[in-house]
Design a protein around this motif. Structure first.
Motif, PDB file in Angstrom:
ATOM      1  N   PHE A  95       0.845  -1.199   0.000  1.00 38.12           N
ATOM      2  CA  PHE A  95       0.000   0.000   0.000  1.00 38.12           C
ATOM      3  C   PHE A  95       0.875   1.242   0.000  1.00 38.12           C
ATOM      4  CE2 PHE A  95      -2.316  -3.451   2.031  1.00 38.12           C
ATOM      5  CZ  PHE A  95      -3.482  -3.455   1.286  1.00 38.12           C
ATOM      6  N   PHE A 154      -3.389   1.548   5.098  1.00 40.00           N
ATOM      7  CA  PHE A 154      -2.829   0.231   5.404  1.00 40.00           C
ATOM      8  C   PHE A 154      -1.310   0.174   5.295  1.00 40.00           C
ATOM      9  CE2 PHE A 154      -7.274  -0.280   4.407  1.00 40.00           C
ATOM     10  CZ  PHE A 154      -7.695  -0.815   5.628  1.00 40.00           C
ATOM     11  N   ARG A 174     -14.811  -3.990  -9.132  1.00 36.09           N
ATOM     12  CA  ARG A 174     -13.376  -4.238  -8.919  1.00 36.09           C
ATOM     13  C   ARG A 174     -13.207  -5.154  -7.706  1.00 36.09           C
ATOM     14  NH1 ARG A 174     -10.005  -3.455  -4.214  1.00 36.09           N
ATOM     15  NH2 ARG A 174      -7.909  -3.725  -5.015  1.00 36.09           N
ATOM     16  N   PHE A 176      -3.083 -10.982  -1.576  1.00 37.39           N
ATOM     17  CA  PHE A 176      -2.282 -10.486  -2.702  1.00 37.39           C
ATOM     18  C   PHE A 176      -1.240 -11.501  -3.174  1.00 37.39           C
ATOM     19  CE2 PHE A 176      -2.789  -5.548  -2.093  1.00 37.39           C
ATOM     20  CZ  PHE A 176      -4.162  -5.695  -2.066  1.00 37.39           C
ATOM     21  N   VAL A 211     -10.221 -11.378  -2.011  1.00 33.26           N
ATOM     22  CA  VAL A 211     -11.044 -11.195  -0.810  1.00 33.26           C
ATOM     23  C   VAL A 211     -12.538 -11.296  -1.120  1.00 33.26           C
ATOM     24  CG1 VAL A 211     -11.786  -9.501   0.935  1.00 33.26           C
ATOM     25  CG2 VAL A 211      -9.348  -9.856   0.505  1.00 33.26           C
ATOM     26  N   TYR A 212     -13.000 -10.587  -2.158  1.00 37.03           N
ATOM     27  CA  TYR A 212     -14.443 -10.464  -2.421  1.00 37.03           C
ATOM     28  C   TYR A 212     -14.929 -11.403  -3.522  1.00 37.03           C
ATOM     29  CZ  TYR A 212     -12.302  -6.025  -1.056  1.00 37.03           C
ATOM     30  OH  TYR A 212     -11.512  -5.071  -0.476  1.00 37.03           O
ATOM     31  N   GLY A 232     -14.763  -3.379  -3.960  1.00 40.31           N
ATOM     32  CA  GLY A 232     -14.660  -3.812  -2.584  1.00 40.31           C
ATOM     33  C   GLY A 232     -13.484  -3.110  -1.934  1.00 40.31           C
ATOM     34  N   TRP A 233     -13.686  -2.707  -0.667  1.00 38.85           N
ATOM     35  CA  TRP A 233     -12.600  -2.046   0.085  1.00 38.85           C
ATOM     36  C   TRP A 233     -12.994  -2.012   1.565  1.00 38.85           C
ATOM     37  CZ3 TRP A 233      -7.800  -1.170  -1.351  1.00 38.85           C
ATOM     38  CH2 TRP A 233      -6.977  -0.385  -0.539  1.00 38.85           C
ATOM     39  N   PRO A 234     -12.028  -1.944   2.459  1.00 36.33           N
ATOM     40  CA  PRO A 234     -12.361  -1.829   3.888  1.00 36.33           C
ATOM     41  C   PRO A 234     -13.054  -0.497   4.237  1.00 36.33           C
ATOM     42  CG  PRO A 234     -10.086  -2.557   3.570  1.00 36.33           C
ATOM     43  CD  PRO A 234     -10.588  -2.112   2.238  1.00 36.33           C
ATOM     44  N   PRO A 250      -4.991  -1.759  -5.855  1.00 36.74           N
ATOM     45  CA  PRO A 250      -5.662  -0.539  -5.380  1.00 36.74           C
ATOM     46  C   PRO A 250      -5.339   0.684  -6.243  1.00 36.74           C
ATOM     47  CG  PRO A 250      -4.770  -1.773  -3.525  1.00 36.74           C
ATOM     48  CD  PRO A 250      -4.300  -2.476  -4.767  1.00 36.74           C
ATOM     49  N   VAL A 256      -3.600  -7.600   6.958  1.00 35.72           N
ATOM     50  CA  VAL A 256      -2.376  -7.149   6.307  1.00 35.72           C
ATOM     51  C   VAL A 256      -1.244  -7.721   7.148  1.00 35.72           C
ATOM     52  CG1 VAL A 256      -1.016  -5.217   5.445  1.00 35.72           C
ATOM     53  CG2 VAL A 256      -3.503  -5.030   5.519  1.00 35.72           C
ATOM     54  N   VAL A 285     -10.077  -7.297   7.802  1.00 40.21           N
ATOM     55  CA  VAL A 285      -8.834  -7.030   7.059  1.00 40.21           C
ATOM     56  C   VAL A 285      -7.683  -7.858   7.631  1.00 40.21           C
ATOM     57  CG1 VAL A 285      -7.030  -5.275   6.709  1.00 40.21           C
ATOM     58  CG2 VAL A 285      -9.439  -4.718   6.254  1.00 40.21           C
ATOM     59  N   PRO A 339      -1.286  -8.076   2.324  1.00 40.96           N
ATOM     60  CA  PRO A 339      -2.325  -9.062   2.643  1.00 40.96           C
ATOM     61  C   PRO A 339      -2.050 -10.399   1.954  1.00 40.96           C
ATOM     62  CG  PRO A 339      -3.281  -7.097   1.578  1.00 40.96           C
ATOM     63  CD  PRO A 339      -1.798  -7.003   1.432  1.00 40.96           C
ATOM     64  N   THR A 398     -10.511  -8.169  -5.449  1.00 34.19           N
ATOM     65  CA  THR A 398      -9.275  -8.918  -5.206  1.00 34.19           C
ATOM     66  C   THR A 398      -9.793 -10.300  -4.781  1.00 34.19           C
ATOM     67  OG1 THR A 398      -9.203  -8.452  -2.835  1.00 34.19           O
ATOM     68  CG2 THR A 398      -8.104  -6.844  -4.285  1.00 34.19           C
TER      69      THR A 398
HETATM   70  O1  173 Z   1      -9.418  -4.528  -1.791  1.00 38.04           O
HETATM   71  C1  173 Z   1      -8.238  -4.821  -1.621  1.00 38.04           C
HETATM   72  O2  173 Z   1      -7.313  -4.357  -2.280  1.00 38.04           O
HETATM   73  C2  173 Z   1      -7.939  -5.780  -0.573  1.00 38.04           C
HETATM   74  O3  173 Z   1      -8.129  -6.955  -0.764  1.00 38.04           O
HETATM   75  C3  173 Z   1      -7.407  -5.278   0.709  1.00 38.04           C
HETATM   76  C4  173 Z   1      -6.938  -6.176   1.660  1.00 38.04           C
HETATM   77  C5  173 Z   1      -6.471  -5.687   2.860  1.00 38.04           C
HETATM   78  C6  173 Z   1      -6.464  -4.330   3.115  1.00 38.04           C
HETATM   79  C7  173 Z   1      -6.920  -3.452   2.167  1.00 38.04           C
HETATM   80  C8  173 Z   1      -7.399  -3.919   0.956  1.00 38.04           C
END
Ligand code: 173
Length: 318
Positions: A32, A38, A162, A91, A166-167, A199-201, A183, A227, A225, A88, A164
């Motif tokens: 990041f 982050f 959009r 990634f 995660v979603y 998707g985002w925190p 990002p 990281v 989250v 994370p 990653t």
């Molecule tokens: O959305 C993202 O980029 C993502 O997966 C993420 C994961 C951890 C912290 C912030 C974003």
């Protein structure tokens, strides 16, 4: 006789290790951008080490995504191109696909350190990736879906979102078209209209300026989250006990910062509303479908990758 003495001394030195190792400097990078949500906790971790670790260990933070592309950072730490990454597990699913499970934890890292979950995660990282899983940041920070168009309920068909890893399982099941980006590509994609949301925190949207291009946030939030701070395993094993203890102390300081997230989340929520982001709140059956899809599909994905890991993780993830 002289030769034997020398040899003996050398063996003793190797076995006991140097009493006072030279100061070592580790090269680190962040997935990041420096100064954003982050990266900031990791920057504090680096500052702590550099202030307290003089003569023992120092960190050279070489940069953010401009130094190492975010989805390449796992490889870079694994291969030793850099010694340490703030990144994370979502990634580096190219190396450990089941690492994406870390978002599914419902308990904080301090509990996972007590109940064996941390051990499991660290072992997976050491065995499959050649890195030490040193610390986790983010465990009290949930994720949301943000949109440029309104939705009526948990049906995302017709929307390009959009993502990653995660979603991925959740949004796909709810019918969205997905585009995976780092990002750094989100703002332009929103501006050009190539995505209808992302998707985002809860934290970081304003830091990145995305509120300018965001009309709606969907509630409730989901997942947590992760990281991680990961360290190349050869680097880790080559450190003295004192140097490793320093890194572990700094990891403790970083993980203690997780407690501040509750308050920061509330501030970010208020700041998003203030910036004109409207909250679409799913209730009743819609809410249940949203959250059940998140966790059912999330676990299903991990189960299909590594059912043994999923089965061990579930009971210690709250
Ligand atoms: O959305 C993202 O980029 C993502 O997966 C993420 C994961 C951890 C912290 C912030 C974003």
């Amino acid at each position: 006789m002289k030769r034997t003495l020398w040899l003996g001394a050398a063996i003793v030195a190797v076995l006991s290790g140097p009493a006072h190792a030279e100061e070592v400097t580790l090269r680190a990078a962040s997935a990041f951008g420096l100064g954003t949500a982050f990266a900031k906790p990791f920057e504090t971790f680096v500052e702590w080490l550099n202030a307290n670790g003089k003569g023992v260990i120092q960190i050279d933070l070489v940069g953010g995504p401009e130094a190492v592309p975010p989805f390449e950072l796992g490889n870079a730490v694994s291969s030793g191109v850099v010694d340490m990454g703030n990144v994370p597990a979502a990634f580096y699913t190219n190396i450990i696909p089941e690492g994406d499970a870390l978002k599914l934890a419902k308990n904080p890292i301090e509990e996972q350190r007590q109940n064996g979950c941390y051990e499991l995660i660290d072992s997976l990282h050491q065995e499959k990736m050649g890195v030490k899983y040193l610390a986790r940041f983010g465990d009290r920070i949930p994720f949301h879906l943000y949109l440029t168009k309104p939705v009526e309920g948990p049906d995302l068909s017709g929307l390009t979102i959009r993502t990653t890893p995660v979603y991925q399982a959740m949004f796909e099941t709810l019918g969205a078209n997905l585009v995976r980006t780092a990002p750094g590509d989100v703002y332009t994609a929103l501006e050009r209209g190539t995505i209808d949301g992302y998707g985002w925190p809860i934290q970081g949207v304003l830091d990145l300026g995305w509120h300018e291009q965001t009309k709606y946030r969907v509630d409730p939030s989901f997942y947590g989250v992760e990281v991680g701070v990961i360290v190349n395993l050869d680097t880790w094993n080559g450190l003295s006990d004192e140097q490793r203890a320093f890194l572990e102390k700094a990891a403790g300081e970083l993980e203690a910062m997780n407690a501040e997230s509750i308050e920061i989340n509330a501030k970010e929520d208020a700041a998003q509303r203030e910036a004109g982001i409207e909250v679409i709140e799913f209730t009743g059956d819609d809410r249940d479908k949203w959250l059940n899809t998140a966790y059912d599909e999330g676990w299903k994905a991990i189960d299909s990758i590594n059912s043994d890991f999923a089965a061990k993780l579930k009971p210690c993830f709250g």
